[in-house]
Design a protein around this motif. Structure first.
Motif, PDB file in Angstrom:
ATOM      1  N   THR A 189       0.829  -1.219   0.000  1.00 13.44           N
ATOM      2  CA  THR A 189       0.000   0.000   0.000  1.00 13.44           C
ATOM      3  C   THR A 189       0.860   1.265   0.000  1.00 13.44           C
ATOM      4  O   THR A 189       0.423   2.315   0.484  1.00 13.44           O
ATOM      5  N   THR A 190       2.057   1.158  -0.539  1.00 14.39           N
ATOM      6  CA  THR A 190       2.970   2.312  -0.562  1.00 14.39           C
ATOM      7  C   THR A 190       2.316   3.526  -1.211  1.00 14.39           C
ATOM      8  O   THR A 190       1.734   3.452  -2.294  1.00 14.39           O
ATOM      9  N   GLU A 191       2.421   4.652  -0.505  1.00 19.65           N
ATOM     10  CA  GLU A 191       1.845   5.915  -0.974  1.00 19.65           C
ATOM     11  C   GLU A 191       2.914   6.898  -1.424  1.00 19.65           C
ATOM     12  O   GLU A 191       2.633   7.784  -2.231  1.00 19.65           O
ATOM     13  N   SER A 192       4.134   6.758  -0.898  1.00 16.24           N
ATOM     14  CA  SER A 192       5.214   7.652  -1.316  1.00 16.24           C
ATOM     15  C   SER A 192       6.566   7.049  -0.970  1.00 16.24           C
ATOM     16  O   SER A 192       6.685   6.233  -0.052  1.00 16.24           O
ATOM     17  N   VAL A 193       7.573   7.453  -1.731  1.00 13.79           N
ATOM     18  CA  VAL A 193       8.984   7.117  -1.463  1.00 13.79           C
ATOM     19  C   VAL A 193       9.766   8.416  -1.564  1.00 13.79           C
ATOM     20  O   VAL A 193       9.617   9.167  -2.540  1.00 13.79           O
ATOM     21  N   THR A 194      10.574   8.702  -0.557  1.00 10.79           N
ATOM     22  CA  THR A 194      11.382   9.924  -0.588  1.00 10.79           C
ATOM     23  C   THR A 194      12.851   9.598  -0.374  1.00 10.79           C
ATOM     24  O   THR A 194      13.200   8.649   0.335  1.00 10.79           O
ATOM     25  N   PHE A 195      13.705  10.410  -0.993  1.00 12.31           N
ATOM     26  CA  PHE A 195      15.154  10.345  -0.807  1.00 12.31           C
ATOM     27  C   PHE A 195      15.579  11.691  -0.237  1.00 12.31           C
ATOM     28  O   PHE A 195      15.485  12.713  -0.919  1.00 12.31           O
ATOM     29  N   GLY A 196      15.973  11.677   1.033  1.00 13.01           N
ATOM     30  CA  GLY A 196      16.329  12.936   1.674  1.00 13.01           C
ATOM     31  C   GLY A 196      15.174  13.919   1.731  1.00 13.01           C
ATOM     32  O   GLY A 196      15.376  15.132   1.686  1.00 13.01           O
ATOM     33  N   GLY A 197      13.946  13.401   1.806  1.00  9.25           N
ATOM     34  CA  GLY A 197      12.757  14.245   1.882  1.00  9.25           C
ATOM     35  C   GLY A 197      12.175  14.641   0.546  1.00  9.25           C
ATOM     36  O   GLY A 197      11.100  15.247   0.489  1.00  9.25           O
ATOM     37  N   THR A 198      12.854  14.319  -0.544  1.00  6.93           N
ATOM     38  CA  THR A 198      12.362  14.659  -1.883  1.00  6.93           C
ATOM     39  C   THR A 198      11.597  13.480  -2.469  1.00  6.93           C
ATOM     40  O   THR A 198      12.136  12.366  -2.531  1.00  6.93           O
ATOM     41  N   PRO A 199      10.351  13.678  -2.885  1.00  7.09           N
ATOM     42  CA  PRO A 199       9.557  12.575  -3.440  1.00  7.09           C
ATOM     43  C   PRO A 199      10.199  12.003  -4.704  1.00  7.09           C
ATOM     44  O   PRO A 199      10.793  12.732  -5.515  1.00  7.09           O
ATOM     45  N   ALA A 200      10.058  10.696  -4.844  1.00  7.33           N
ATOM     46  CA  ALA A 200      10.594   9.992  -6.010  1.00  7.33           C
ATOM     47  C   ALA A 200       9.481   9.236  -6.714  1.00  7.33           C
ATOM     48  O   ALA A 200       8.558   8.737  -6.056  1.00  7.33           O
ATOM     49  N   PRO A 201       9.528   9.131  -8.046  1.00  7.98           N
ATOM     50  CA  PRO A 201       8.579   8.252  -8.746  1.00  7.98           C
ATOM     51  C   PRO A 201       8.808   6.816  -8.284  1.00  7.98           C
ATOM     52  O   PRO A 201       9.954   6.392  -8.077  1.00  7.98           O
TER      53      PRO A 201
END
Length: 247
Positions: A189-201
């Protein structure tokens, strides 16, 4: 002559107490044209089980001295649910969802499996409720109880908190564009992935695998965070941005 409660299910079966004077020896209690079952009687009260019915009906008590003045009793149909604003959430509960349907204005309880919560009535077609904690990860039935009865038919899924086991590769250029595979648990159910707080596709491959493409970032390590319906998981310094060479 008060009546309590003054409303109940169209299917009947509501315990109703009528209070007044000279009620001893009651021989009949009518809800409209139908007789109720008398279960207790004193000079000042009669307790009955309401028969089935519909709409608003007059209730009267008959004793050896005659028949009382009528009081209104309101029959309420069973609730009907059309949908939940969110069909899943964290195992710990605490999130607020909206339930849409009909005949919800007298709702007193919403059950999620074996656990229940008290809803807030917005109007006859809508409730809000804070989801209680679940007993275990998985799906449970949702039921709403009103003066008209109880209705089931919808499902809510409790989702456990996700974990991150690995991130691969663990480094890439500051320009971004690195395809990264994140493995873990409860990721479906992943809604978001971030790298250092920046959203990633990102894309969900399975409950244990999510892929993402790194956004641009400053040189150095950053946290990788995956957020699902069940919460968030962090791989501290899970990915490092490497500055390109220069001469």
């Amino acid at each position: 002559m008060p009546i309590s409660p003054n409303q109940g299910s169209t299917a009947g079966g509501t315990t109703v107490t009528i209070t007044g004077v000279n009620l001893g020896g009651a021989t009949a209690v009518h809800f409209g044209s139908k007789l109720a079952t008398i279960t207790a009687n004193t000079p000042t009260s009669v307790t009955v089980i309401s028969p089935s019915g519909a709409g608003v009906v007059p209730v009267t008590v008959t004793t050896g001295g005659g028949t009382s003045n009528p009081l209104n009793f309101f029959y309420i149909g069973a609730p009907f649910k059309t949908g939940l604003s969110d069909s899943s959430g964290p195992l710990a509960g605490g999130n607020t969802i909206t339930i849409n349907g009909t005949a919800l204005s007298t709702a007193t309880s919403v059950s999620f499996g074996a656990n229940s919560a008290t809803p807030t009535v917005v109007n006859d077609g809508q409730l809000t409720v804070t989801v209680p904690a679940g007993a275990a990860e998985g799906s449970v039935g949702v039921s709403v109880t009103t003066a008209g009865g109880t209705n089931n038919g919808l499902t809510y899924t409790y989702v456990d908190t996700p974990t991150i086991i690995s991130v691969a590769p663990t480094s890439g250029p500051t320009s971004g564009g690195t395809s990264v595979t994140i493995t873990g648990t409860d990721l479906s159910t992943t809604e978001s992935v971030t790298f250092g707080g920046t959203p990633a596709p990102f894309g969900v491959i399975s409950d244990t695998v999510v892929t993402a493409v790194t956004p641009p970032g400053a040189a150095g390590p950053v946290d990788v965070v995956v957020t699902t319906n069940g919460g968030s998981a962090t791989a501290a310094d899970g990915f490092s941005y490497a500055a390109g060479p220069g001469i």
